[in-house]
Design a protein around this motif. Structure first.
Motif, PDB file in Angstrom:
ATOM      1  N   ARG A   1      48.001 -20.855  -1.133  1.00  0.00           N
ATOM      2  CA  ARG A   1      48.544 -19.470  -0.895  1.00  0.00           C
ATOM      3  C   ARG A   1      47.359 -18.647  -0.039  1.00  0.00           C
ATOM      4  O   ARG A   1      46.353 -19.365  -0.081  1.00  0.00           O
ATOM      5  CB  ARG A   1      48.625 -18.794  -2.334  1.00  0.00           C
ATOM      6  CG  ARG A   1      49.956 -19.070  -3.188  1.00  0.00           C
ATOM      7  CD  ARG A   1      51.339 -19.244  -2.555  1.00  0.00           C
ATOM      8  NE  ARG A   1      52.186 -19.723  -3.387  1.00  0.00           N
ATOM      9  CZ  ARG A   1      52.554 -21.000  -3.178  1.00  0.00           C
ATOM     10  NH1 ARG A   1      51.990 -21.872  -2.325  1.00  0.00           N
ATOM     11  NH2 ARG A   1      53.531 -21.372  -4.160  1.00  0.00           N
ATOM     12  N   ILE A   2      47.858 -17.669   0.541  1.00  0.00           N
ATOM     13  CA  ILE A   2      46.382 -17.041   1.116  1.00  0.00           C
ATOM     14  C   ILE A   2      45.567 -16.344   0.144  1.00  0.00           C
ATOM     15  O   ILE A   2      46.050 -15.474  -0.612  1.00  0.00           O
ATOM     16  CB  ILE A   2      47.281 -15.809   2.261  1.00  0.00           C
ATOM     17  CG1 ILE A   2      47.962 -16.591   3.099  1.00  0.00           C
ATOM     18  CG2 ILE A   2      46.167 -14.876   2.898  1.00  0.00           C
ATOM     19  CD1 ILE A   2      48.787 -15.518   4.030  1.00  0.00           C
ATOM     20  N   PRO A   3      44.644 -16.890   0.401  1.00  0.00           N
ATOM     21  CA  PRO A   3      43.659 -16.650  -0.882  1.00  0.00           C
ATOM     22  C   PRO A   3      42.754 -15.448  -0.886  1.00  0.00           C
ATOM     23  O   PRO A   3      41.549 -15.247  -1.647  1.00  0.00           O
ATOM     24  CB  PRO A   3      42.714 -17.957  -0.909  1.00  0.00           C
ATOM     25  CG  PRO A   3      42.490 -18.326   0.820  1.00  0.00           C
ATOM     26  CD  PRO A   3      43.868 -17.901   1.281  1.00  0.00           C
ATOM     27  N   PHE A   4      43.053 -14.545  -0.040  1.00  0.00           N
ATOM     28  CA  PHE A   4      42.287 -13.335   0.112  1.00  0.00           C
ATOM     29  C   PHE A   4      42.966 -11.886   0.266  1.00  0.00           C
ATOM     30  O   PHE A   4      44.167 -11.906   0.583  1.00  0.00           O
ATOM     31  CB  PHE A   4      41.178 -13.328   1.406  1.00  0.00           C
ATOM     32  CG  PHE A   4      41.888 -13.832   2.658  1.00  0.00           C
ATOM     33  CD1 PHE A   4      42.747 -12.981   3.537  1.00  0.00           C
ATOM     34  CD2 PHE A   4      42.061 -15.058   3.068  1.00  0.00           C
ATOM     35  CE1 PHE A   4      43.241 -13.360   4.595  1.00  0.00           C
ATOM     36  CE2 PHE A   4      42.581 -15.310   4.440  1.00  0.00           C
ATOM     37  CZ  PHE A   4      43.284 -14.513   5.072  1.00  0.00           C
ATOM     38  N   ARG A   5      42.359 -10.906  -0.046  1.00  0.00           N
ATOM     39  CA  ARG A   5      42.917  -9.409  -0.370  1.00  0.00           C
ATOM     40  C   ARG A   5      42.508  -9.053   0.973  1.00  0.00           C
ATOM     41  O   ARG A   5      41.658  -9.014   1.530  1.00  0.00           O
ATOM     42  CB  ARG A   5      42.616  -8.875  -1.457  1.00  0.00           C
ATOM     43  CG  ARG A   5      42.911  -9.461  -2.769  1.00  0.00           C
ATOM     44  CD  ARG A   5      42.992  -8.437  -3.728  1.00  0.00           C
ATOM     45  NE  ARG A   5      41.794  -7.439  -3.867  1.00  0.00           N
ATOM     46  CZ  ARG A   5      40.740  -7.791  -4.664  1.00  0.00           C
ATOM     47  NH1 ARG A   5      40.606  -8.893  -5.100  1.00  0.00           N
ATOM     48  NH2 ARG A   5      39.513  -7.269  -4.383  1.00  0.00           N
ATOM     49  N   LEU A   6      43.772  -8.055   1.522  1.00  0.00           N
ATOM     50  CA  LEU A   6      43.425  -7.199   2.797  1.00  0.00           C
ATOM     51  C   LEU A   6      44.023  -5.822   2.369  1.00  0.00           C
ATOM     52  O   LEU A   6      44.921  -5.887   1.535  1.00  0.00           O
ATOM     53  CB  LEU A   6      44.056  -7.773   4.085  1.00  0.00           C
ATOM     54  CG  LEU A   6      43.496  -9.281   4.558  1.00  0.00           C
ATOM     55  CD1 LEU A   6      44.498  -9.743   5.730  1.00  0.00           C
ATOM     56  CD2 LEU A   6      42.144  -9.296   4.910  1.00  0.00           C
ATOM     57  N   SER A   7      43.482  -4.869   3.034  1.00  0.00           N
ATOM     58  CA  SER A   7      43.892  -3.662   2.886  1.00  0.00           C
ATOM     59  C   SER A   7      45.146  -3.005   3.979  1.00  0.00           C
ATOM     60  O   SER A   7      44.971  -3.771   4.888  1.00  0.00           O
ATOM     61  CB  SER A   7      42.833  -2.558   2.715  1.00  0.00           C
ATOM     62  OG  SER A   7      42.087  -2.535   4.056  1.00  0.00           O
ATOM     63  N   GLY A   8      45.603  -2.175   3.540  1.00  0.00           N
ATOM     64  CA  GLY A   8      46.479  -1.560   4.751  1.00  0.00           C
ATOM     65  C   GLY A   8      47.825  -2.228   4.760  1.00  0.00           C
ATOM     66  O   GLY A   8      48.243  -3.011   3.763  1.00  0.00           O
ATOM     67  N   ASP A   9      48.631  -2.200   5.942  1.00  0.00           N
ATOM     68  CA  ASP A   9      49.666  -3.034   6.486  1.00  0.00           C
ATOM     69  C   ASP A   9      49.488  -4.367   6.393  1.00  0.00           C
ATOM     70  O   ASP A   9      50.243  -5.407   6.256  1.00  0.00           O
ATOM     71  CB  ASP A   9      50.074  -2.650   7.860  1.00  0.00           C
ATOM     72  CG  ASP A   9      50.642  -1.324   7.927  1.00  0.00           C
ATOM     73  OD1 ASP A   9      50.889  -0.861   6.807  1.00  0.00           O
ATOM     74  OD2 ASP A   9      50.390  -0.383   8.746  1.00  0.00           O
ATOM     75  N   MET A  10      48.183  -4.990   6.702  1.00  0.00           N
ATOM     76  CA  MET A  10      47.616  -6.375   6.613  1.00  0.00           C
ATOM     77  C   MET A  10      47.698  -6.799   5.317  1.00  0.00           C
ATOM     78  O   MET A  10      48.394  -8.090   4.974  1.00  0.00           O
ATOM     79  CB  MET A  10      46.582  -6.582   7.275  1.00  0.00           C
ATOM     80  CG  MET A  10      46.460  -8.025   8.025  1.00  0.00           C
ATOM     81  SD  MET A  10      47.474  -8.660   9.027  1.00  0.00           S
ATOM     82  CE  MET A  10      46.729  -7.715  10.607  1.00  0.00           C
ATOM     83  N   GLY A  11      47.348  -6.225   4.414  1.00  0.00           N
ATOM     84  CA  GLY A  11      47.448  -6.560   2.820  1.00  0.00           C
ATOM     85  C   GLY A  11      48.906  -6.631   2.489  1.00  0.00           C
ATOM     86  O   GLY A  11      49.249  -7.698   1.690  1.00  0.00           O
ATOM     87  N   GLN A  12      49.825  -5.566   3.076  1.00  0.00           N
ATOM     88  CA  GLN A  12      51.227  -5.704   2.551  1.00  0.00           C
ATOM     89  C   GLN A  12      51.939  -6.913   3.037  1.00  0.00           C
ATOM     90  O   GLN A  12      52.685  -7.817   2.498  1.00  0.00           O
ATOM     91  CB  GLN A  12      51.973  -4.639   3.058  1.00  0.00           C
ATOM     92  CG  GLN A  12      51.534  -3.385   2.364  1.00  0.00           C
ATOM     93  CD  GLN A  12      52.258  -2.039   2.735  1.00  0.00           C
ATOM     94  OE1 GLN A  12      53.128  -2.408   3.432  1.00  0.00           O
ATOM     95  NE2 GLN A  12      51.893  -1.037   2.193  1.00  0.00           N
ATOM     96  N   VAL A  13      51.469  -7.388   4.296  1.00  0.00           N
ATOM     97  CA  VAL A  13      51.926  -8.726   5.143  1.00  0.00           C
ATOM     98  C   VAL A  13      51.540 -10.053   4.255  1.00  0.00           C
ATOM     99  O   VAL A  13      52.256 -10.920   3.963  1.00  0.00           O
ATOM    100  CB  VAL A  13      51.389  -8.812   6.647  1.00  0.00           C
ATOM    101  CG1 VAL A  13      51.897  -9.961   7.085  1.00  0.00           C
ATOM    102  CG2 VAL A  13      52.136  -7.609   7.485  1.00  0.00           C
ATOM    103  N   VAL A  14      50.325  -9.977   3.795  1.00  0.00           N
ATOM    104  CA  VAL A  14      49.648 -11.188   3.075  1.00  0.00           C
ATOM    105  C   VAL A  14      50.409 -11.153   1.745  1.00  0.00           C
ATOM    106  O   VAL A  14      50.698 -12.249   1.568  1.00  0.00           O
ATOM    107  CB  VAL A  14      48.087 -11.022   2.853  1.00  0.00           C
ATOM    108  CG1 VAL A  14      47.826 -12.062   1.725  1.00  0.00           C
ATOM    109  CG2 VAL A  14      47.179 -11.041   4.193  1.00  0.00           C
TER     110      VAL A  14
END
Length: 402
Positions: free
Chosen positions: A130-143
């Motif tokens: 799985r994508i093993p990192f967290r992102l904020s904002g819209d990119m985090g929702q995409v992940v």
């Protein structure tokens, strides 16, 4: 299968808890270089504008051939310094904002590159990744959406494999159960056909055996058909309000003679006589028939089979109990599987087709309920659990059982 998948996904989430994205040294160097280059460009732009404005104000020719703009407009030196300071502050704010925008844009490109790298690994067959990192904002929702999509896709693949395996097992079991009586039929009919001088008594005996085997095949085909039609989302239910205790008493009456042959009695306990459920009576009779038939077949002689209606937090439970040999936990877990028989041999004399309890469970599930069995202290109990009104009560009941 779905329960197992959920456990696997939970373990994955615990094991691979996502962390914040960590940039590589190369990417950090690229961001630093990007910031420096951007600041240098803004500084050169700032100097260029200062030089141009200075020439326009101090050199003649912009407004008058003989006088400079400063002389024509009577601009004092203090005013020039004031406006220069304002322009400098504005330039600094612009430089910071523009550099931040450029760095964030570059950082998002790096995030996207990391996401694409992970997607390529997953696409290459690493489905446990799985994508093993967290992102904020819209990119985090995409992940998060991508991870959920991969989870659902993996679950669908595992379910499809389970279905294919189930189909293979079904074909294997059906082939085995049909081939055995069919071989006998061909063998005995072959004796009649290939031996013209066979005695009539022998011919009749051979024909009776072949007829018996043909009936076994018909029973298997009928059960297979009923198994497919009673699966959830199969044939629609014809629901009516049924008083459960009266319903059980009527079904029990049909088994009195069969029970007496084994010196057994059937008792329906009168408690909760007011319970009424919306059921397909014809299909539910098949469930109770199977449980009573098994209780008579496998229960001890000179014993009593009891049927009871229990009521607990919105769940109505029909309990069928009989005295019998202990059943191991491993066997209890397999009882509702297709073609499973508790006997070591696959004898039709006692084991039937092995579809009875599977059919019963399908019928109960189509009513929104569940079945389970217990064996303790020399007593075997089968439970048919049905929700009185909504599925929420049954879910809570399942949690209590666990």
């Amino acid at each position: 299968m779905k329960t197992n998948n959920k456990k696997v996904l939970h373990l994955r989430k615990v094991k691979n808890e996502p962390t914040l994205l960590t940039l590589t040294p190369k990417e950090i160097s690229e961001l630093v270089l990007e910031g420096i280059v951007t600041l240098c460009i803004v500084f050169l732009l700032y100097l260029g504008i200062l030089v141009m404005v200075s020439q326009l104000i101090n050199e003649p020719g912009f407004i008058s051939v003989e006088f400079s703009a400063r002389e024509v407009w009577h601009i004092e030196r203090d005013q020039i310094v004031f406006y220069k300071n304002i322009f400098t502050i504005t330039s600094v704010v612009f430089a910071v904002a523009f550099t931040y925008w450029r760095l964030m844009r570059r950082y998002q490109q790096m995030q996207l590159n990391h996401i694409l790298e992970e997607l390529h690994l997953i696409a290459d067959g690493q489905y446990d990744r799985r994508i093993p990192f967290r992102l904020s904002g819209d990119m985090g929702q995409v992940v998060n959406s991508i991870n959920r999509l991969v989870d659902s896709t993996v679950n669908a693949l595992e379910d499809e494999r389970a279905i294919e395996k189930s189909k293979d097992e079904l074909i294997t079991n059906v082939s085995h159960d049909i081939r055995t009586p069919l071989t006998s039929i061909i063998g005995y009919l072959g004796l009649i056909v290939n031996q013209p001088n066979v005695e009539s008594a022998d011919a009749k005996r051979y024909a009776e055996i072949a007829y018996s085997k043909a009936e076994q095949m018909k029973l298997l085909v009928d059960d297979l058909f009923e198994y497919t039609t009673t699966r959830p989302n199969g044939a629609p239910l014809r629901l009516n309000d049924i008083p459960i205790v009266n319903f059980l008493e009527q079904v029990a009456a049909d088994f009195e003679l069969e029970a007496q042959k084994r010196k057994m009695a059937i008792e329906v306990l009168p408690n909760n006589r007011d319970v009424v459920l919306e059921l397909d009576a014809e299909k539910m009779v098949r469930v109770i028939n199977n449980l009573l038939s098994n209780a008579i077949k496998y229960g001890h002689e000179d014993s009593v089979i009891t049927m009871e209606v229990l009521r607990n937090d919105g769940v109505v439970t029909i309990a069928v109990r009989n005295a019998g040999d202990p059943i191991s936990k491993e066997v209890l877990e397999q009882l509702f599987a297709r073609f499973y028989r508790a006997e070591a041999s696959r004898s039709k004399e006692t084991g039937g087709t092995g579809l009875g309890l599977a059919i019963a469970e399908n019928i109960v599930k189509s009513h929104g309920g569940m079945m389970y069995a217990e064996s303790e202290n020399g007593q075997t109990s089968f439970y048919v659990c049905l929700p009185e009104e909504n599925q929420g009560s049954l879910k809570q009941f399942k949690e209590k059982l666990k």
